[in-house]
Design an enzyme around this catalytic site. Structure first.
Site, short mmCIF file in Angstrom:
data_model
loop_
_atom_site.label_atom_id
_atom_site.label_comp_id
_atom_site.label_asym_id
_atom_site.label_seq_id
_atom_site.Cartn_x
_atom_site.Cartn_y
_atom_site.Cartn_z
N ARG A 106 0.83 -1.22 0.00
CA ARG A 106 0.00 0.00 0.00
C ARG A 106 0.87 1.27 0.00
NH1 ARG A 106 -2.98 -3.80 -0.53
NH2 ARG A 106 -5.08 -4.05 0.33
N GLU A 116 -5.55 3.00 6.52
CA GLU A 116 -5.24 2.96 5.09
C GLU A 116 -5.99 4.10 4.40
OE1 GLU A 116 -6.21 -0.73 3.00
OE2 GLU A 116 -6.05 0.30 1.09
N SER A 131 -10.85 -1.94 3.56
CA SER A 131 -10.06 -2.00 4.80
C SER A 131 -9.83 -0.59 5.31
CB SER A 131 -8.69 -2.62 4.52
OG SER A 131 -8.83 -3.88 3.95
N1 EPU Z 1 -9.39 -12.13 10.17
C1 EPU Z 1 -10.13 -12.41 11.29
N2 EPU Z 1 -11.22 -11.64 11.55
C2 EPU Z 1 -11.57 -10.60 10.77
C3 EPU Z 1 -10.82 -10.30 9.63
C4 EPU Z 1 -9.72 -11.08 9.35
O1 EPU Z 1 -9.82 -13.33 12.02
O2 EPU Z 1 -12.59 -9.95 11.08
C5 EPU Z 1 -8.26 -12.99 9.83
C6 EPU Z 1 -8.60 -13.87 8.62
O3 EPU Z 1 -9.22 -15.08 9.01
C7 EPU Z 1 -7.23 -14.12 8.02
C8 EPU Z 1 -6.48 -12.83 8.32
O4 EPU Z 1 -7.16 -12.22 9.42
O5 EPU Z 1 -6.59 -15.18 8.68
C9 EPU Z 1 -6.43 -11.89 7.14
O6 EPU Z 1 -7.77 -11.61 6.71
P1 EPU Z 1 -8.14 -11.43 5.16
O7 EPU Z 1 -7.58 -12.54 4.33
O8 EPU Z 1 -9.59 -11.16 5.07
O9 EPU Z 1 -7.29 -10.18 4.72
P2 EPU Z 1 -7.02 -8.79 5.42
O10 EPU Z 1 -5.62 -8.75 5.87
O11 EPU Z 1 -8.06 -8.53 6.45
C10 EPU Z 1 -6.20 -7.78 3.17
C11 EPU Z 1 -6.42 -6.51 2.39
C12 EPU Z 1 -7.76 -6.55 1.67
C13 EPU Z 1 -7.75 -7.75 0.72
C14 EPU Z 1 -7.50 -9.02 1.55
C15 EPU Z 1 -7.37 -10.25 0.68
C16 EPU Z 1 -5.23 -4.81 3.62
C17 EPU Z 1 -5.31 -3.57 4.44
N3 EPU Z 1 -6.38 -5.36 3.27
O12 EPU Z 1 -7.21 -7.81 4.19
O13 EPU Z 1 -7.85 -5.37 0.89
O14 EPU Z 1 -8.98 -7.86 0.03
O15 EPU Z 1 -6.26 -8.89 2.30
O16 EPU Z 1 -6.16 -10.22 0.00
O17 EPU Z 1 -4.12 -5.25 3.30
C18 EPU Z 1 -8.61 -3.14 1.02
O18 EPU Z 1 -7.42 -2.80 1.02
O19 EPU Z 1 -9.55 -2.29 1.06
C19 EPU Z 1 -8.94 -4.55 1.00
C20 EPU Z 1 -10.19 -4.99 1.11
#
Ligand code: EPU
Length: 343
Positions: free
Chosen positions: A169, A339, A241
């Site tokens: 990012r 972000e 996010s």
């Molecule tokens: N998790 C939880 N609870 C939650 C959310 C997440 O336990 O409420 C756990 C998930 O189970 C997983 C880990 O945290 O083990 C990561 O979650 P997830 O794969 O949903 O990804 P994220 O880190 O929450 C990032 C990006 C998203 C992107 C997803 C998938 C950032 C800030 N966000 O989210 O991007 O879609 O990975 O690649 O890096 C965005 O930037 O707006 C966005 C949606």
């Protein structure tokens, strides 16, 4: 064409659905016309001391008050193939096109590279600023070069993707070139040979359920995963996010992992000394999922997403974000940051 609107309501220009106004919106569909405008009557709008910003799709921006300044918004949306050989296609896309239109175009032609970035609400210009990323792919994997108008010189410039200092990012447009560049077009390289990336989270089982490995099938799988976790901004105001995932020294993350064995951690490409942790998991562990503070809330299916439950002001969203930051720091000793661009 350059179009000026005074005292414009921003409600339709930000995915949080915040009801603020801007003193002036400059919408432009043609970079040459924008340069001509900025060299003449538009010059005071970007002169030293003037307040201005660039608004893409407004999907990563939170307005906390009326914006007393000028917002530049690109509606330039041409997409053209500029290079093609046996292995790849390079397209040049103007900055105002919706990124998902580019992904759809690419998948329809069976081209590879963009499919994991399906359904991200972003303009083309913002893909380069934010280095948008999802499901193991980042915009930097595709961006060959970026065209921009340099300020204050108004020169047309091109920067190679390899010089954009892309990180998680992060890009040069958020650092050295912040306030000095209006992105006009982005060139993306797409592949003709299959190169599926299915290793992130539940993507592979979702693609297996669909039953074929094509760019369109992966696009459908990503759309389905995203729609199950992320609220539709047309229905519930949000900016995806709200926070980024912190990248911390390996020893600190190993300490956290000992205390919280189920905490998800990720390697950081090219940086073995640091690891990325999941902010969504921390917020979820603190019990915030589905909770509200005033008219702002935390999404029920993904704790990283803050929502406008109806009529929230930007300040209410910020109050919730600050409360969450404080609790995460108190509990995990980790400082998280937004972000979203807070204006
Ligand atoms: N998790 C939880 N609870 C939650 C959310 C997440 O336990 O409420 C756990 C998930 O189970 C997983 C880990 O945290 O083990 C990561 O979650 P997830 O794969 O949903 O990804 P994220 O880190 O929450 C990032 C990006 C998203 C992107 C997803 C998938 C950032 C800030 N966000 O989210 O991007 O879609 O990975 O690649 O890096 C965005 O930037 O707006 C966005 C949606």
């Amino acid at each position: 064409m350059v179009r000026l609107t005074k005292n414009i309501s921003l409600r339709g220009y930000n995915s949080f659905g915040i009801d603020a106004t801007a003193d002036l919106m400059v919408e432009w569909s043609d970079a040459a016309a924008l340069r001509t405008f900025l060299a003449a009557e538009g010059a005071p709008l970007i002169a030293q001391g003037a307040r201005w910003n660039i608004l893409g799709e407004g999907c990563n921006t939170l307005f906390t008050a009326d914006y007393h300044g000028t917002l530049f918004h690109s509606t330039a949306s041409r997409l053209e193939v500029v290079e093609e050989n046996d292995r790849e296609v390079v397209i040049r896309v103007e900055s105002g096109l919706l990124w998902d239109t580019v992904v759809a175009w690419s998948c329809e032609r069976g081209l590879w590279g963009a499919e994991n970035l399906s359904a991200i609400p972003s303009s083309v210009g913002a893909t380069a600023v934010q280095n948008i990323g999802a499901y193991g792919t980042e915009a930097k994997d595709l961006i060959q070069r970026v065209e921009y108008i340099e300020l204050p010189s108004l020169e047309e410039r091109t920067i190679e993707g390899s010089d954009c200092k892309f990180g998680y990012r992060e890009s040069i447009f958020k650092r050295e070139l912040a306030g000095r560049a209006i992105i006009t077009a982005v060139h993306y390289r797409l592949w003709k040979l299959p190169c599926p990336k299915l290793d992130y989270g539940t993507l592979r089982p979702e693609v297996e359920r669909i039953g074929e490995v094509t760019p369109s099938a992966i696009r459908r799988a990503v759309e389905s995963i995203r729609s199950s976790k992320l609220p539709d901004p047309k229905v519930t105001g949000n900016a995806g996010s709200f926070f980024v995932n912190p990248i911390l020294p390996r020893h600190q993350v190993e300490g956290l992992k000992e205390r919280y064995p189920s905490m998800p951690i990720y390697e950081v490409a090219g940086d073995p000394e640091r690891l990325k942790i999941a902010t969504g998991w921390m917020i979820d562990t603190l019990g915030w999922k589905g909770k509200t503070l005033g008219r702002a809330g935390v999404h029920t299916h993904q704790a990283l997403v803050l929502i406008n439950t109806g009529g929230a002001t930007g300040e209410e969203v910020v109050a919730l974000a600050e409360r969450i930051c404080r609790e995460v720091e108190e509990h995990f000793g980790v400082r998280i940051s937004p972000e979203v661009n807070i204006l």
